[in-house]
Scaffold this motif. Structure first.
Motif, mmCIF file in Angstrom:
data_model
loop_
_atom_site.group_PDB
_atom_site.id
_atom_site.type_symbol
_atom_site.label_atom_id
_atom_site.label_comp_id
_atom_site.label_asym_id
_atom_site.label_seq_id
_atom_site.Cartn_x
_atom_site.Cartn_y
_atom_site.Cartn_z
ATOM 1 N N ASN A 735 104.493 16.819 106.831
ATOM 2 C CA ASN A 735 104.802 15.400 106.640
ATOM 3 C C ASN A 735 105.811 15.265 105.507
ATOM 4 O O ASN A 735 105.498 15.512 104.336
ATOM 5 N N GLU A 736 107.024 14.895 105.848
ATOM 6 C CA GLU A 736 108.086 14.733 104.865
ATOM 7 C C GLU A 736 109.009 13.600 105.296
ATOM 8 O O GLU A 736 109.252 13.393 106.495
ATOM 9 N N PHE A 737 109.530 12.871 104.301
ATOM 10 C CA PHE A 737 110.525 11.819 104.528
ATOM 11 C C PHE A 737 110.052 10.797 105.559
ATOM 12 O O PHE A 737 110.817 10.319 106.397
ATOM 13 N N GLY A 738 108.753 10.492 105.514
ATOM 14 C CA GLY A 738 108.208 9.473 106.396
ATOM 15 C C GLY A 738 108.036 9.910 107.836
ATOM 16 O O GLY A 738 107.746 9.083 108.710
ATOM 17 N N ALA A 739 108.202 11.199 108.101
ATOM 18 C CA ALA A 739 108.051 11.702 109.473
ATOM 19 C C ALA A 739 107.001 12.801 109.487
ATOM 20 O O ALA A 739 106.760 13.474 108.484
ATOM 21 N N SER A 740 106.381 12.980 110.640
ATOM 22 C CA SER A 740 105.371 14.017 110.805
ATOM 23 C C SER A 740 105.809 14.971 111.909
ATOM 24 O O SER A 740 106.244 14.538 112.985
ATOM 25 N N PHE A 741 105.704 16.255 111.610
ATOM 26 C CA PHE A 741 106.074 17.290 112.568
ATOM 27 C C PHE A 741 104.855 18.173 112.785
ATOM 28 O O PHE A 741 104.266 18.669 111.826
ATOM 29 N N THR A 742 104.481 18.373 114.062
ATOM 30 C CA THR A 742 103.236 19.067 114.364
ATOM 31 C C THR A 742 103.471 20.192 115.371
ATOM 32 O O THR A 742 104.260 20.056 116.300
ATOM 33 N N VAL A 743 102.749 21.290 115.168
ATOM 34 C CA VAL A 743 102.741 22.399 116.120
ATOM 35 C C VAL A 743 101.300 22.662 116.529
ATOM 36 O O VAL A 743 100.442 22.904 115.683
#
Length: 882
Positions: A735-743
């Protein structure tokens, strides 16, 4: 069996290699999809799938190639022979395979047909292809409509799901090609009704010239015409004269292989018999669309009525010259070619006793041979446009491949497959060359040399990646493949290695290695980038294009690939140095570069941190985030296993024969002890005093193996997964810069939209990476020997040698295609084989990747390219057990 039959195919391969006879003149080089390719894309927006669609393909002339069903052509693609079919119900003539575009498929592009490569030999003296054709109307609209409605979380909608094959109402159509000589080809087309009722089938063998005359002024036009003494006369200014003989009295239909200007240019006043003339005549009854005497495209229209289980055949013969040729009505030529193919594979499969394993081997080899394709693409001409055609839109001047003006290909290449990937891919091709080296070592060597030639390789040293973007970076496995092909060829040649081949590739790879160092080590720290590096959606985000706000990604796989590359280049240099001592210093240079990369992976630029995570005992990518510094991306994936591949073992005899190299190694290891400690126990000789070079000392190797061999993580029943199964219940999130990245672990098709959703490195088993794991295990074993034991599987309490673990992984991969205890093959999943459904000949598929839990085949269904490594696994298992 006579010696003539026993050694016929070996003789043909040798004659081709020596340049004595051109057995490669004709082969299965016809594409199975020319539509939807970059080279046929002349659009403004660069959307190749929309620029020339399947619907367009029957009536628009191609610029760079041709496609067809079960087809062959000459090595320049000038004259093509393929089959068309019609069941009396389809809205279009079945002239080419159908599938979904990337936008239509819920998991990306996907061929929606049943076809199989049943047999082939390297000289193409015998080829056998099976196509299964429904008797009901082909469900084109249903496949598109239903697939568009499905989400990424739904399974693909397959042709079997439409019900079109229910009740076994289909035809098995087999096409066989048998060569009486290099330019004398007998063709047998056999159609069998598998259904319960009598049914009509239209068989339309097609012969046509590739359109080379519509692009430039004064280009000669070839011609097909009725011959006064029977058959069809074929005249081409470069190919020469050929004649097609055929049996029976089919309706002989001609048209021109040119764009239908009524349909595509709004010019109804223009007269002519266009490319879709055969479709118009046979399907729509518009016989004004064809000619009866001559043209550049021919269809021989046979109509047959088949009772249940009945088979009917038609025979053709395409041969050079104009003299009358008799047809092989008794099948003498075909029977002889089949016997020669049997003898060739019996010799190659010596030691493989299991009939099922022999069948897997032979069909995988057939798929690899059938996946050869003529690849023609001149980027400068493509960008500029042709004199007789509209000028391409200026947007393409800043689009794909604009920095590759030098690229001008027109050769037969080994394709990943000829529908989903009808273009070469550099790292795929490297893996293809290992099974090719067993089948036809001269062709394998020429393929590896070709990518380093000046009309492929960029002047700056980069190898082209693949047609969609030559400038992408593929993993640098070319040196590894080159040396492995050299070794396989040397063993097949009784210990005589082809040093000219090895040296030729090596010199070009020196330039390529320099390109990697200069272009992909942005910080000058021996820590490498490279973007997605062929692993597509394995990352948290697209590593080629990090999201806004993110800095540089330091890649564990990119850096490890380069460590492996350095060792591969060192190994080649050592081989050459035995014969020419000038290469000793070059070998030392690559040894030193390997040490520097190893240092960087542990301590990047002396900053006290590296890509090895001490807490998790695993390798991770790290991303530079402003304000947070280097943040490890703790995804346990294949990225962290790539460092395992960077391993080399040096025999004491090599150091004895190369004293300058030995002295340089000893100086470095004595005077740079911190480097020595990073990579190996150099001062502790292994079995027979061998020396080990590896990124992994014993502890790190065991730590990686502990995870890799854990059935709750990487180890599946069918090989090593590309992502740890632990991420099923514990997805990784950033979770960075207001975005979430998931694997998250996905054992089957991708649920991510990244890269179009048509590839998945988040759980499935991929054959090439497993092959590299097995090779690395065997190499480590030559150093550590039988006293070094590892628990397998993790948590079982059972200890094994590394060689035994390699054998076990090899068997798991082979099990993908082998019959289990109830007679099922895991790659089929829950699909019933047609053999059980209709008594038809059993045919196998070799998919792009496999479900990490069940082994079900996924991705490109005919990706025999790198999955044909099953040939090497079967071959190696047989040799090891002799």
């Amino acid at each position: 069996m006579s010696d003539a039959i026993n050694w016929a195919e070996r003789r043909r391969i040798a004659e081709q290699a020596r340049g004595e006879r051109s057995w490669s003149l004709w082969g299965p080089y016809l594409a199975e999809r020319q539509w939807g390719t970059v080279r046929e894309d002349y659009s403004r927006d660069g959307n190749a799938w929309r620029s020339l669609t399947h619907d367009d393909a029957r009536s628009r002339a191609y610029r760079w190639g041709e496609d067809g069903l079960a087809g062959i052509c000459d090595e320049r693609g000038q004259l093509c022979l393929a089959l068309a079919l019609w069941n009396g119900r389809d809205p279009i003539l079945k002239e080419r395979l159908f599938g979904l575009t990337n936008e239509q498929g819920n998991h990306g592009e996907d061929v929606k047909e049943h076809y199989h490569y049943l047999d082939a030999v390297p000289s193409h003296a015998y080829l056998k292809y099976l196509y299964r054709y429904p008797q009901a109307a082909y469900p084109y609209e249903d496949l598109v409509r239903e697939s568009l409605q499905r989400s990424r979380n739904d399974p693909e909608y397959e042709i079997d799901d439409t019900g079109v094959f229910d009740g076994d109402r289909f035809f098995d159509v087999i096409v066989e090609y048998a060569k009486a000589d290099v330019d004398d080809i007998h063709v047998i087309i056999s159609a069998t009704n598998r259904g319960p009722d009598a049914a009509d089938l239209h068989l339309i063998p097609q012969l046509w010239f590739r359109n080379t005359w519509s692009w430039r002024e004064n280009s000669p036009r070839p011609q097909l015409a009725l011959h006064a003494e029977g058959g069809i006369a074929c005249e081409h200014h470069r190919l020469g004269r050929y004649r097609l003989a055929f049996e029976g009295e089919p309706d002989v239909l001609f048209c021109q292989n040119e764009t239908n200007l009524h349909r595509h240019a709004g010019q109804p006043e223009v007269e002519g018999a266009f490319k879709d003339g055969l479709h118009a005549a046979i399907v729509d009854g518009q016989y004004t669309a064809i000619r009866r005497d001559a043209g550049t495209k021919l269809g021989l229209h046979y109509t047959v009525r088949l009772e249940p289980s009945e088979t009917k055949r038609i025979r053709l013969r395409l041969s050079a010259g104009m003299r009358t040729r008799t047809l092989d009505m008794d099948g003498i030529v075909c029977d002889r070619c089949v016997a020669e193919a049997d003898a060739y594979y019996d010799d190659l499969q010596d030691g493989i006793a299991d009939p099922d394993a022999r069948s897997i081997f032979r069909q995988a080899a057939a798929g690899l041979i059938w996946s050869k394709q003529l690849y023609a693409y001149d980027v400068q001409v493509w960008l500029k446009g042709d004199p007789l055609q509209p000028v391409p839109p200026r947007e393409r001047d800043s689009g794909r491949n604009t920095h590759w003006h030098h690229f001008a290909a027109s050769e037969v290449l080994s394709m990943p497959d000829k529908w989903e990937y009808p273009w070469f891919a550099a790292w795929d091709l490297a893996f293809h060359c290992l099974p090719l080296a067993l089948l036809d070592p001269d062709f394998a060597k020429k393929q590896l040399l070709l990518l380093t030639r000046e009309w492929y390789m960029h002047p700056n040293g980069q190898l082209p990646a693949y047609e969609w973007e030559f400038s992408d970076a593929n993993p640098p496995v070319h040196a590894w493949a080159t040396y492995r092909v050299f070794e396989i060829d040397r063993a097949r040649r009784g210990g005589r290695g082809d040093l000219a081949f090895l040296e030729g590739v090596f010199h070009k790879l020196l330039i390529n290695f320099t390109w990697w160092v200069n272009r992909k080590d942005a910080g000058g720290r021996n820590v490498f980038q490279g973007g997605f590096l062929g692993l597509d959606n394995v990352g948290v985000f697209d590593r080629s294009r990090p999201p806004p706000g993110f800095g540089m990604v330091h890649q564990a796989d990119g850096t490890a690939w380069m460590a492996m590359y350095a060792l591969n280049m060192m190994r080649i240099a050592l081989e050459l140095a035995v014969h020419n001592d000038v290469y000793e210093s070059t070998a030392s240079k690559f040894f030193e570069h390997f040490l520097l990369i190893a240092e960087a992976m542990t301590d990047m630029g002396g900053e006290g941190f590296g890509l090895w995570d001490e807490d998790d005992e695993f390798y991770y990518d790290e991303v530079d985030i402003p304000g947070a510094g280097l943040v490890p991306l703790r995804v346990r994936s294949m990225v962290g296993l790539v460092p395992f591949f960077a391993v080399e073992v040096i025999e004491p005899s090599v150091l004895q024969r190369l004293p300058d190299f030995a002295r340089r190694l000893n100086w470095l290891l004595e005077n740079r002890p911190h480097l020595a400690r990073l990579v190996s126990r150099w001062d502790e000789g292994g079995v027979e005093d061998r020396k080990l070079l590896s990124l992994l000392r014993g502890h790190r190797m065991k730590a990686l193996l502990r995870r890799m061999l854990d059935e709750a993580e990487f180890l599946s029943p069918f090989g090593v997964r590309s992502l740890s199964k632990a991420h099923r219940d514990r997805p990784y999130a950033l979770n960075e810069f207001g975005a979430s990245f998931t694997v998250r672990y996905d054992p089957a098709d991708s649920t991510s939209n990244m890269f179009g959703g048509n590839s998945n490195w988040r759980g499935p088993v991929w054959m090439p990476m497993n092959y590299l794991i097995i090779e690395a295990l065997r190499r480590f074993h030559t150093y550590y020997g039988d006293d070094f034991l590892v628990e397998y599987p993790t948590g079982s309490g059972v200890m094994h040698t590394l060689a035994a673990i390699a054998d076990a992984l090899q068997d798991r991969l082979i099990a993908l295609f082998s019959k289990d205890e109830v007679g099922c093959r895991p790659f089929l999943g829950d699909r019933l084989p047609f053999r059980e459904a209709a008594g038809a000949e059993e045919a196998l598929l070799f998919h792009e990747f496999f479900d990490g839990d069940t082994g079900r085949g996924l991705g490109a269904s005919h990706q025999t390219g790198w999955t044909s490594l099953i040939v090497n696994l079967l071959y190696d298992r047989a040799k090891l057990r002799l």
